[in-house]
Write a protein that holds these residues in place. Structure first.
Motif, PDB file in Angstrom:
ATOM      1  N   ALA A  49       0.844  -1.193   0.000  1.00 26.47           N
ATOM      2  CA  ALA A  49       0.000   0.000   0.000  1.00 26.47           C
ATOM      3  C   ALA A  49       0.883   1.247   0.000  1.00 26.47           C
ATOM      4  N   ILE A  50       0.250   2.375  -0.300  1.00 22.19           N
ATOM      5  CA  ILE A  50       0.899   3.682  -0.225  1.00 22.19           C
ATOM      6  C   ILE A  50       0.521   4.312   1.108  1.00 22.19           C
ATOM      7  N   ILE A  51       1.486   4.917   1.763  1.00 21.01           N
ATOM      8  CA  ILE A  51       1.219   5.595   3.015  1.00 21.01           C
ATOM      9  C   ILE A  51       1.794   7.003   2.951  1.00 21.01           C
ATOM     10  N   LYS A  52       1.030   7.957   3.392  1.00 19.37           N
ATOM     11  CA  LYS A  52       1.472   9.355   3.364  1.00 19.37           C
ATOM     12  C   LYS A  52       2.577   9.588   4.391  1.00 19.37           C
ATOM     13  N   GLY A  53       3.332  10.654   4.176  1.00 23.14           N
ATOM     14  CA  GLY A  53       4.415  10.990   5.072  1.00 23.14           C
ATOM     15  C   GLY A  53       3.966  11.849   6.248  1.00 23.14           C
ATOM     16  N   ARG A  54       4.981  12.330   6.981  1.00 25.81           N
ATOM     17  CA  ARG A  54       4.765  13.231   8.123  1.00 25.81           C
ATOM     18  C   ARG A  54       3.973  12.566   9.252  1.00 25.81           C
ATOM     19  N   GLY A  55       4.334  11.309   9.512  1.00 25.73           N
ATOM     20  CA  GLY A  55       3.810  10.651  10.700  1.00 25.73           C
ATOM     21  C   GLY A  55       2.584   9.791  10.523  1.00 25.73           C
ATOM     22  N   ASP A  56       2.161   9.538   9.295  1.00 21.57           N
ATOM     23  CA  ASP A  56       0.994   8.675   9.127  1.00 21.57           C
ATOM     24  C   ASP A  56       1.312   7.242   9.562  1.00 21.57           C
ATOM     25  N   MET A  57       0.289   6.564  10.093  1.00 23.59           N
ATOM     26  CA  MET A  57       0.450   5.182  10.559  1.00 23.59           C
ATOM     27  C   MET A  57      -0.649   4.306   9.974  1.00 23.59           C
ATOM     28  N   TRP A 104      17.828   8.448   5.093  1.00 25.56           N
ATOM     29  CA  TRP A 104      18.905   7.996   5.963  1.00 25.56           C
ATOM     30  C   TRP A 104      19.036   8.835   7.227  1.00 25.56           C
ATOM     31  N   ASN A 105      18.256   9.876   7.325  1.00 24.73           N
ATOM     32  CA  ASN A 105      18.291  10.714   8.521  1.00 24.73           C
ATOM     33  C   ASN A 105      17.733   9.912   9.694  1.00 24.73           C
ATOM     34  N   PRO A 106      18.484   9.728  10.790  1.00 31.70           N
ATOM     35  CA  PRO A 106      17.999   8.921  11.910  1.00 31.70           C
ATOM     36  C   PRO A 106      16.659   9.397  12.468  1.00 31.70           C
ATOM     37  N   ALA A 107      16.309  10.633  12.277  1.00 28.92           N
ATOM     38  CA  ALA A 107      15.042  11.137  12.796  1.00 28.92           C
ATOM     39  C   ALA A 107      13.881  10.849  11.859  1.00 28.92           C
ATOM     40  N   HIS A 108      14.172  10.325  10.680  1.00 31.47           N
ATOM     41  CA  HIS A 108      13.114  10.111   9.685  1.00 31.47           C
ATOM     42  C   HIS A 108      13.237   8.721   9.061  1.00 31.47           C
ATOM     43  N   ASP A 133      13.597  -0.274  12.818  1.00 27.38           N
ATOM     44  CA  ASP A 133      13.759   0.851  11.901  1.00 27.38           C
ATOM     45  C   ASP A 133      14.107   0.346  10.507  1.00 27.38           C
ATOM     46  N   LEU A 134      13.612   1.072   9.486  1.00 31.58           N
ATOM     47  CA  LEU A 134      13.805   0.665   8.092  1.00 31.58           C
ATOM     48  C   LEU A 134      14.472   1.809   7.326  1.00 31.58           C
ATOM     49  N   PRO A 135      15.765   2.039   7.532  1.00 31.02           N
ATOM     50  CA  PRO A 135      16.415   3.222   6.972  1.00 31.02           C
ATOM     51  C   PRO A 135      16.610   3.178   5.455  1.00 31.02           C
TER      52      PRO A 135
END
Length: 347
Positions: A49-57, A104-108, A133-135
């Protein structure tokens, strides 16, 4: 959002409003909207599936783990990967570099999270049994719940995308079973989904490694009145033979005959016997049959001619030497076939 029509809007504390969601819907984070639909995962089937960014779950329910599975060597395995929506070949260098840096940003980092059946909530970045985590995009990741931690019930999972970009992700779940000694190979048995070996005919033991009829030389096995001796081949594999060497009463030993092994049989008779049919008002003598191969003796179905007698006041209606089948009480053949041998005398 009025709970997206998937729940009831109730008064909360400090003049707040909260959603009480219907089954299969929930709110995650600080947003009370029942906007997330819980999706079912099926073992060994990929979900994409496609999932939106900025914290979507996206929350998931897994198939139930049975108590039998939870007691044995069964692991719960997640295979997860993700990628950007646009093919890399279509991205400009600047766009590609920015997305790769974001990935690759550890925060994202996208993340897969798991909660056990005892948890009332679906896993989230602040609370989960386990998470991975899935970097790297276009890379396969695994998250494993070991057999020692697997409990019965419905496990929950959540995929989280904290990056700026929308992505496409893939999840495959499975139960990986470890049977003892892998059931000693496919010839001996198969490994069941409950972690038990299911042994093929002739094999036994928790790993199907032992002959079901294994024995010690010089011993005997008693079964259905038959003693069978333990026999060992040149490889010193010992099992009880097919031949009966001795029988317990009332069984009698029938010797081997051609390709048939010796066996223990029960005789129905030792000599001719007189039988009474009170319902049909007669009695007769039946012959005890002795088969040539010394099989079990049995009584003939027919009355011996000239032995049939009718009970008073009934009289014989047929010649005394007529062949009568005892079980049916009828004349067996000839012009009188089907007739009863006895009847009332004429008035």
């Amino acid at each position: 959002f009025d709970c997206h029509d998937h729940g009831y809007c109730l008064d909360g504390v400090n003049n707040t409003r909260v959603c009480e969601c219907h089954d299969g819907y929930l709110s995650m984070g600080n947003v009370q909207d029942c906007g997330l639909k819980v999706l079912p995962l099926v073992f060994n089937e990929q979900y994409s599936a496609i999932i939106k960014g900025r914290g979507d779950m996206q929350p998931f329910d897994l198939p139930k783990i049975s108590p039998e599975q939870a007691r044995h060597n069964v692991e719960l395995v997640f295979q997860v990967s993700w990628d950007f929506l646009l093919a890399r070949s279509s991205l400009g260098d600047e766009k590609l570099d920015r997305q790769m840096t974001s990935a690759w940003n550890p925060a994202h980092k996208p993340r897969i999270m798991v909660a056990d059946p005892s948890s009332a909530d679906y896993p989230n970045p602040e609370a989960s049994y386990s998470q991975e985590d899935l970097p790297m995009f276009q890379h396969d990741y695994s998250l494993i719940v070991p057999a020692s931690a697997l409990t019965a019930g419905t496990w929950k999972a959540t995929f989280w995308n904290p990056m700026d970009e929308d992505i496409v992700y893939n999840i495959t779940t499975a139960v990986k079973v470890y049977c003892p000694n892998q059931c000693t190979g496919e010839i001996h048995g198969t490994c069941g989904m409950d972690g038990h070996c299911h042994c093929h005919s002739g094999w036994t033991g928790n790993d199907c490694s032992r002959l079901a009829d294994a024995c010690t030389m010089g011993t005997f096995k008693l079964e259905h009145g038959c003693y069978r001796a333990c026999e060992c081949n040149e490889d010193l594999i010992c099992r009880y033979g097919d031949q009966c060497v001795e029988c317990t009463p009332p069984y009698r030993l029938q010797p081997a005959h051609f390709h048939e092994p010796s066996r223990c049989v029960t005789d129905m008779c030792d000599s001719n016997e007189v039988h009474i049919d009170a319902e049909r008002h007669y009695s007769c003598e039946r012959e005890c049959m002795f088969p040539e191969n010394e099989a079990a003796r049995y009584l003939s179905e027919d009355c011996i001619p000239n032995t049939l007698q009718c009970h008073s006041p009934y009289i014989l209606l047929i010649p005394a030497d007529t062949n009568v089948t005892f079980a049916s009480g009828k004349v067996k053949s000839g012009d009188l076939a089907g007739s009863s041998p006895c009847g009332m005398p004429p008035p």
